[in-house]
Write an enzyme that holds these catalytic residues in place. Structure first.
Site, PDB file in Angstrom:
ATOM      1  CB  SER A   1      -0.958   0.022   1.194  1.00 61.21           C
ATOM      2  OG  SER A   1      -0.228   0.131   2.403  1.00 61.21           O
TER       3      SER A   1
ATOM      4  CE  LYS B   1      -3.054   1.891   4.739  1.00 52.46           C
ATOM      5  NZ  LYS B   1      -2.646   0.973   3.694  1.00 52.46           N
TER       6      LYS B   1
END
Lengths: 131, 153
Positions: B40, B84
């Site tokens: 990710s 993230k």
């Protein structure tokens, strides 16, 4: 300590002193009806004290009295979340306002009250009488 | 004789316990070394896992800014920690580029997390704005792989 009107009649406005245990949360052994301390989703510096009314996957019926009339709606609690609600239906900011809360915000399960002295005892999964 | 060696052992034991306590406090409140695995955050971080140093103070003092890479507890799985980038803070209006599109205003106390890998990241585009209380630390330095040493911007 749990201060404020949102958990009346179980806990007093001026603040009850409680003992919380961390293991249930860490091991994921929280059940519906448990009173928990959690970090507030709307203010990361605040810790709130609410009851768990639903776990992930449960479908919960929410009674909301906005706009004068009482409306009911259903929602399914997403994975990894719980539904927090104060025992005081009318004066509690909880999941009815900020939605299901990620379980990672839970800090501990309230299981014993040590103050006020007349309220000594275990805190159960059913809202109790006021002291 | 026996008493002296017992007290030696106790002394060393106490020193070890103190060391472990200090490291535990340091790691929870100041700096921690963590690993970020998965697709990710490509191309910033590798799939097989980069080892990063995260600092806890920015999160505790509320000094997180848009563009910071953070470690956070996942809202969909409390046992998982995700890595993230912050694309929006509370009050910001964010335009969501995804299959559904649309804009969202980030509510009070929340942030918008998104992975650098647009196509292969489960993030706020899927689970919505994330409460800031879930943030654990800000990633600021990479120590592995060796060719990737340096500050994370």
């Amino acid at each position: 300590q749990c201060i404020g009107p949102s958990m009346l009649p179980t806990f007093n406005i001026r603040g009850d002193i409680l003992v919380t245990e961390r293991l249930s949360v860490k091991l994921g052994k929280i059940r519906v009806g448990d009173v928990v301390m959690a970090r507030s989703p709307s203010d990361p510096r605040m810790v709130v004290c609410k009851r768990i009314l639903g776990l992930e996957g449960d479908t919960i019926t929410v009674a909301s009295d906005k706009g004068g009339s009482t409306k009911f709606y259903h929602l399914q609690i997403p994975k990894g979340h719980v539904w927090l609600q104060g025992d005081n239906f009318h004066k509690s900011r909880d999941s009815r306002e900020y939605g299901p809360v990620p379980s990672a915000l839970l800090q501990g399960r309230v299981f014993y009250r040590i103050w006020p002295p007349q309220g000594w005892g275990f805190v159960g999964r059913i809202p109790s009488q006021s002291v």
